[in-house]
Scaffold this motif. Structure first.
Motif, mmCIF file in Angstrom:
data_model
loop_
_atom_site.group_PDB
_atom_site.id
_atom_site.type_symbol
_atom_site.label_atom_id
_atom_site.label_comp_id
_atom_site.label_asym_id
_atom_site.label_seq_id
_atom_site.Cartn_x
_atom_site.Cartn_y
_atom_site.Cartn_z
ATOM 1 N N GLU A 51 86.577 49.386 39.236
ATOM 2 C CA GLU A 51 86.975 49.143 40.617
ATOM 3 C C GLU A 51 87.610 50.376 41.244
ATOM 4 O O GLU A 51 87.364 50.688 42.416
ATOM 5 N N MET A 52 88.442 51.085 40.504
ATOM 6 C CA MET A 52 89.060 52.305 41.020
ATOM 7 C C MET A 52 87.994 53.375 41.285
ATOM 8 O O MET A 52 88.047 54.098 42.301
ATOM 9 N N VAL A 53 87.020 53.474 40.391
ATOM 10 C CA VAL A 53 85.953 54.478 40.586
ATOM 11 C C VAL A 53 85.134 54.133 41.826
ATOM 12 O O VAL A 53 84.796 55.005 42.630
ATOM 13 N N ARG A 54 84.831 52.833 42.000
ATOM 14 C CA ARG A 54 84.105 52.430 43.201
ATOM 15 C C ARG A 54 84.881 52.780 44.466
ATOM 16 O O ARG A 54 84.344 53.325 45.437
ATOM 17 N N GLY A 55 86.203 52.428 44.443
ATOM 18 C CA GLY A 55 87.028 52.722 45.608
ATOM 19 C C GLY A 55 87.106 54.211 45.897
ATOM 20 O O GLY A 55 87.079 54.643 47.055
ATOM 21 N N ALA A 56 87.230 54.998 44.840
ATOM 22 C CA ALA A 56 87.287 56.449 45.032
ATOM 23 C C ALA A 56 85.996 56.968 45.650
ATOM 24 O O ALA A 56 86.012 57.818 46.567
ATOM 25 N N LEU A 57 84.844 56.480 45.177
ATOM 26 C CA LEU A 57 83.561 56.934 45.715
ATOM 27 C C LEU A 57 83.388 56.488 47.166
ATOM 28 O O LEU A 57 82.894 57.262 48.008
ATOM 29 N N SER A 84 77.214 63.487 36.887
ATOM 30 C CA SER A 84 77.478 62.763 35.641
ATOM 31 C C SER A 84 77.674 61.273 35.892
ATOM 32 O O SER A 84 77.433 60.444 35.012
ATOM 33 N N LEU A 85 78.117 60.903 37.111
ATOM 34 C CA LEU A 85 78.320 59.486 37.425
ATOM 35 C C LEU A 85 77.000 58.726 37.537
ATOM 36 O O LEU A 85 76.991 57.496 37.511
ATOM 37 N N LEU A 86 75.891 59.454 37.687
ATOM 38 C CA LEU A 86 74.597 58.780 37.777
ATOM 39 C C LEU A 86 74.208 58.114 36.464
ATOM 40 O O LEU A 86 73.290 57.288 36.434
ATOM 41 N N GLU A 87 74.877 58.471 35.374
ATOM 42 C CA GLU A 87 74.589 57.871 34.080
ATOM 43 C C GLU A 87 75.432 56.625 33.808
ATOM 44 O O GLU A 87 75.292 56.002 32.754
ATOM 45 N N GLU A 88 76.317 56.286 34.761
ATOM 46 C CA GLU A 88 77.137 55.091 34.589
ATOM 47 C C GLU A 88 76.272 53.829 34.754
ATOM 48 O O GLU A 88 75.268 53.835 35.485
ATOM 49 N N GLU A 89 76.700 52.767 34.112
ATOM 50 C CA GLU A 89 75.932 51.528 34.143
ATOM 51 C C GLU A 89 76.131 50.744 35.432
ATOM 52 O O GLU A 89 75.259 49.984 35.842
ATOM 53 N N TYR A 145 76.894 49.987 41.739
ATOM 54 C CA TYR A 145 77.518 50.560 42.923
ATOM 55 C C TYR A 145 78.004 51.993 42.689
ATOM 56 O O TYR A 145 78.039 52.796 43.624
ATOM 57 N N VAL A 146 78.381 52.297 41.488
ATOM 58 C CA VAL A 146 78.789 53.668 41.189
ATOM 59 C C VAL A 146 77.608 54.611 41.414
ATOM 60 O O VAL A 146 77.741 55.674 42.048
ATOM 61 N N ARG A 147 76.454 54.242 40.899
ATOM 62 C CA ARG A 147 75.277 55.092 41.090
ATOM 63 C C ARG A 147 74.869 55.138 42.562
ATOM 64 O O ARG A 147 74.495 56.192 43.089
ATOM 65 N N TYR A 148 74.958 54.005 43.219
ATOM 66 C CA TYR A 148 74.535 53.916 44.620
ATOM 67 C C TYR A 148 75.422 54.792 45.516
ATOM 68 O O TYR A 148 74.918 55.593 46.325
ATOM 69 N N TYR A 149 76.758 54.637 45.383
ATOM 70 C CA TYR A 149 77.663 55.443 46.209
ATOM 71 C C TYR A 149 77.552 56.929 45.868
ATOM 72 O O TYR A 149 77.672 57.797 46.756
ATOM 73 N N THR A 150 77.324 57.238 44.608
ATOM 74 C CA THR A 150 77.194 58.646 44.218
ATOM 75 C C THR A 150 75.991 59.296 44.909
ATOM 76 O O THR A 150 76.072 60.425 45.415
#
Length: 919
Positions: free
Chosen positions: A84-90, A132-137, A140-145
């Motif tokens: 959740e923190m990573v999503r918010g940061a992105l 490197s975040l594109l390798e996260e599962e 939304y992390v990949r999408y926002y990145t």
């Protein structure tokens, strides 16, 4: 990371030296809660609030950029487990990089999103972190990145490209996203499309990672040309990879073939429904086809061979059928699609004899309604209401006829006049008509019935392609005789004369046309282009033109008409010049001298030549020298409307307010403008030559030159000789004056006509005087050269004689020295003889015995000195032997026996030497 310190200056400019805005203090409190908060929920709430504020306020974006990047980047580095923190940061980063609606933002505010993008992209480590975040599962992390990378690309393209290239597996990670879920795939596709526009290195890596297979897989999944904007992105990415690379085109053929891209052109479903997105997708696919047809960049060494191979393969794969279906048979397709289709057809047959033959053999329609494809294209040219479509279809005939004598002859063979229809116009309904007789010729003559020469103008353009550089076709067309629309009102006239008459009719029709700023201004130019093309290297066409005196009169008036356009006056001048350089007639009033004389009397040669220069500096001819700009690539971010697709180039030309129609830029191709320039030089030279020669060579003998009564033959011959010499001198002076006048006029095209006559008079007199001085100087130079040659010959002979004299003098001196030596020797001999005879004092002769004794004593003395030296050396050697003997004895060696052995060896050696001497 020194992000905060780098941003202080920008914030200081926006907020002042001591910013105290509410946004700044609020952003600082939120960042403090995120960094130092102890409760996870409080930190998450703070980052949600921060994301919301940054996305809505330009001032908040500036405040965040001052000190917020280190906090957010720290979360991405150290708190990967907290999704959740990573999503918010992105999301916060994305908000800081997304521009605020400028309608709401104040004009004085700084562009915070642009500055934030610059700040974030300065550190290459930040790009590496995002990749490197594109390798996260997490989805939304990949999408926002991907969205953040796209935002950075829009504002800091070069830095992002360099950072991605320097990151291991950077492009590979982006390519992997094409196989992800649809939303992420689309974002990755958009990002790759932007990245590959101009970055050649990225293009190579993308192709190496299997871009072609993935692109066509997505197109197939989305339904080809009927798909949505994703298909456009796929085609744009494909075009980026193929645009300037023959190697990538070859790789596409070897891996996927051309069938997948050809299949995009297939019409599906209800074909008359063309949405805007479908139109754009078809245009993108046609752009891809055109790239394959052109074979790569002009600087690519393998372009020509690749172009030929691609065109052959594309036709083998039935591309021509799909293009004819889309551009000719599907008249409900948008004009932009049809125009692009005609361009592809033209490029496909350009310089390819086999493809030309295939196009000539193609037929369209079904059952009894079939007709040749070329007939269908000609019908479109004569009937379309779109100028752009006319120009595009005309390009097909241009490329088909270029250096294709068989094709031209085939089309010209159909030029057979037919009676005028009485019930209906066969152009509208009947498909069972020939190319030339029922369509082209009736198209040319259509102005007789409806008073509009638009159709005639278009047919004339096609006829110019059929006749270009083909003398057989030109002569055949000259023999065509057309009947008058109303037989009782006129006599038959040739096709050539009819076209010349329409040229005059077009002038009066233009003045009546007030419906447009440009009106039908291009009609005269296109007819003149046909006449100029027809008369090149064709004396029969020149003769046909001059058969009517009214033709020459009208053409002179057209050249001098100030109301005509620059291009019209220039082309009319070229046609006049062709009547001079290709004129083989000796008939009075129709020969080359008569044409030049008529031009000189009507306007003067200075004014006539100035028309060439005006035309060369006009918009049409200067534009033909510059490279033609291609259509701007169609992108998702700037999808044009159908009206914008029509022809942006023509609109741009109209904005310039040029009096010549911008459509002519396409019809006046470099080959035609090059022909006009070459004709200009030939015309100038030929007019100077004609003007320098007498009009006729008629010998007239005056009556006073008859032999007088009582005049003997010798006196009569001398009188005739003197008369002829005088006449020859006057003729030479006259020719010199004419040549000087013609040359002066040919080179003074830019002068005003009012000043031309005075300047020509003075220039002619000066040139005549200069010619006389030049001849005298030439004679003096010849005499000087003769004197120089004689002088050189005399100097050479003098040098030879001088060398001979020196040799003789040397020989004489040698003989003199020899004689003196003989005299001296003789004197001494005589003196000795006298002394012997007279018994002179014997002391004068040397005492030989005394001399011998003295020499013997000296030799003895020297021998004694040498003997003493030898004894000394012998003593020294004997002392050494004694010491050596004592040493040997101490060592226990028998010295006597050793000496005996040495003596035996010496004797044996001596005997051996004696034997050798005996032998």
């Amino acid at each position: 990371m020194d992000l905060a310190s780098r941003y202080k200056g920008v914030v200081g400019l926006v907020f002042g030296d001591n910013p105290s805005s509410n946004e700044d203090s609020y952003i600082q409190r939120l960042l403090d809660r995120i960094s130092n908060g102890t409760l996870p929920d409080d930190r998450r709430n703070a980052i949600v609030e921060l994301q919301s504020v940054v996305a809505e306020s330009n001032a908040a974006q500036l405040a965040f950029g001052a000190s917020g990047f280190p906090v957010i980047v720290g979360i991405l580095k150290d708190q990967r487990d907290d999704v959740e923190m990573v999503r918010g940061a992105l999301e916060t980063l994305l908000g800081a990089l997304t521009p605020i609606d400028h309608a709401r933002a104040q004009k004085t505010e700084a562009h915070a999103a642009l500055m934030n993008s610059d700040l974030l992209s300065r550190e290459a480590e930040n790009i590496t972190l995002l990749l490197s975040l594109l390798e996260e599962e997490d989805f939304y992390v990949r999408y926002y990145t991907l969205q953040i990378l796209t935002a950075l690309l829009m504002n800091s393209q070069n830095r992002l490209q360099e950072a991605i290239l320097s990151t291991p597996r950077g492009i590979t990670r982006l390519m992997d996203m094409l196989m992800d879920r649809e939303v992420i795939r689309n974002e990755a596709l958009l990002l790759l499309t932007h990245l590959t526009r101009e970055a050649e290195e990225i293009q190579k890596i993308v192709v190496f990672e299997g871009a072609f297979e993935k692109i066509f897989s997505i197109i197939k999944e989305e339904g080809g040309s009927d798909g949505d904007v994703v298909v456009q992105d796929c085609l744009e990415l494909l075009n980026n990879l193929l645009r300037s690379s023959s190697s990538n085109q070859i790789l596409l053929w070897e891996t996927m073939g051309f069938e997948p891209i050809i299949s995009v052109l297939k019409l599906r479903g209800i074909t008359y429904k063309f949405t805007q997105q479908k139109t754009v997708n078809l245009l993108s696919a046609l752009e891809t086809i055109n790239m394959l047809i052109m074979g790569g960049a002009d600087t690519d060494p393998g372009k020509d061979s690749n172009k030929l191979a691609n065109r052959t393969v594309l036709v083998q794969k039935k591309l021509l059928d799909y293009l004819l279906m889309l551009g000719v048979e599907s008249q409900w397709a948008p004009v932009a699609v049809r125009c692009m289709t005609f361009k592809c057809i033209g490029d496909l047959v350009d310089g390819h004899p086999k493809n030309r033959d295939i196009l000539a053999s193609k037929v369209l329609g079904e059952d009894r309604q079939v007709e040749p494809a070329l007939n269908s294209i000609l019908r479109i040219i004569l009937q379309t209401s779109s100028i752009q479509e006319f120009v595009a279809a005309d390009y097909v005939f241009k490329t088909f006829c270029e250096k294709n004598r068989e094709g031209q002859t085939m089309l010209a063979s159909t030029l057979i006049p037919q009676p005028h229809p009485t019930t209906r116009d066969p152009l509208e309904d009947d498909v069972n008509i020939s190319f030339g007789s029922s369509m082209l010729l009736r198209g040319i003559c259509s102005g007789e019935t409806d008073g509009d020469l638009e159709t005639c103008c278009r047919a004339a353009s096609i006829l110019s392609h059929v006749l270009k550089d083909n003398i057989q076709c030109k002569e055949k067309a000259l023999k065509i005789v057309l009947e008058s629309h109303v037989p009782s009102m006129g006599t038959p006239e040739t096709l050539f004369q009819r076209i010349v008459r329409y040229l005059a009719v077009a002038s009066s029709m233009k003045s009546k046309d007030k419906s447009s700023t440009l009106g039908k201004s291009y009609i005269q130019q296109i007819i003149l282009k046909l006449l100029v093309t027809w008369t090149v290297d064709c004396p029969a066409a020149v003769q046909c033109f001059l058969d009517s005196r009214h033709h020459l009169t009208y053409l002179l008036e057209l050249v001098a008409n100030p109301a005509a356009t620059v291009c019209t006056r220039g082309l009319a001048s070229i046609l006049l010049g062709e009547c001079v350089i290709y004129n083989k007639s000796n008939e009075n009033g129709k020969d080359a001298f008569s044409v030049v004389d008529a031009v000189s009397q009507k306007m003067g040669l200075t004014t006539y030549f100035s028309k060439f220069e005006e035309m060369q500096s006009s918009f049409l001819f200067s534009s033909s020298e510059a490279p033609r700009e291609g259509h701007k690539p169609l992108t998702r971010t700037a999808t044009p409307s159908e009206a914008e697709i029509e022809d942006a180039g023509a609109a741009k030309a109209m904005d310039k307010g040029n009096e010549d129609h911008p459509m002519l830029i396409s019809l006046f191709d470099p080959s035609f403008t090059g022909l006009v320039k070459s004709l200009e030089g030939k015309i100038r030279e030929r007019i100077v030559d004609v003007y320098s020669r007498p009009k006729s060579e008629v010998a007239v003998v005056p009556a006073d030159l008859e032999q007088r009564s009582g005049e003997n033959e010798k006196a009569y011959i001398n009188r005739l000789k003197a008369f002829i010499e005088k006449q020859c001198s006057e003729i030479q002076n006259l020719l010199a004056r004419n040549a000087a006048l013609a040359e002066d006029l040919a080179s003074s095209g830019k002068n005003e006509e009012s000043q031309g006559s005075v300047q020509r008079s003075s220039t002619v007199m000066e040139k005549v005087q200069m010619e006389s001085i030049r001849r005298e100087l030439q004679e003096a130079s010849q005499r000087l050269e003769t004197v120089k040659a004689e002088k050189a010959k005399l100097e050479s002979e003098a040098s030879d004689y001088k060398n001979m004299a020196a040799k003789l003098e040397s020989d004489l001196k040698g003989l003199s020295d020899a004689y003196n030596s003989l005299e001296q020797a003789n004197y001494h001999l005589e003196k000795e003889v006298k002394s012997l005879k007279g018994g002179e004092d014997p002391m004068e002769f040397p005492d030989i015995e005394a001399i011998k004794e003295e020499v013997r004593k000296e030799a003895q003395k020297e021998s004694e000195d040498e003997l003493n030296d030898l004894l000394v050396c012998l003593g020294q050697e004997e002392s050494k032997v004694e010491k050596l003997t004592a040493k040997l004895i101490e060592l226990g060696v028998d010295v006597d026996k050793l000496l005996e052995d040495i003596g035996d060896e010496s004797e044996a050696q001596g005997e051996s030497d004696e034997d050798d001497d005996d032998h």
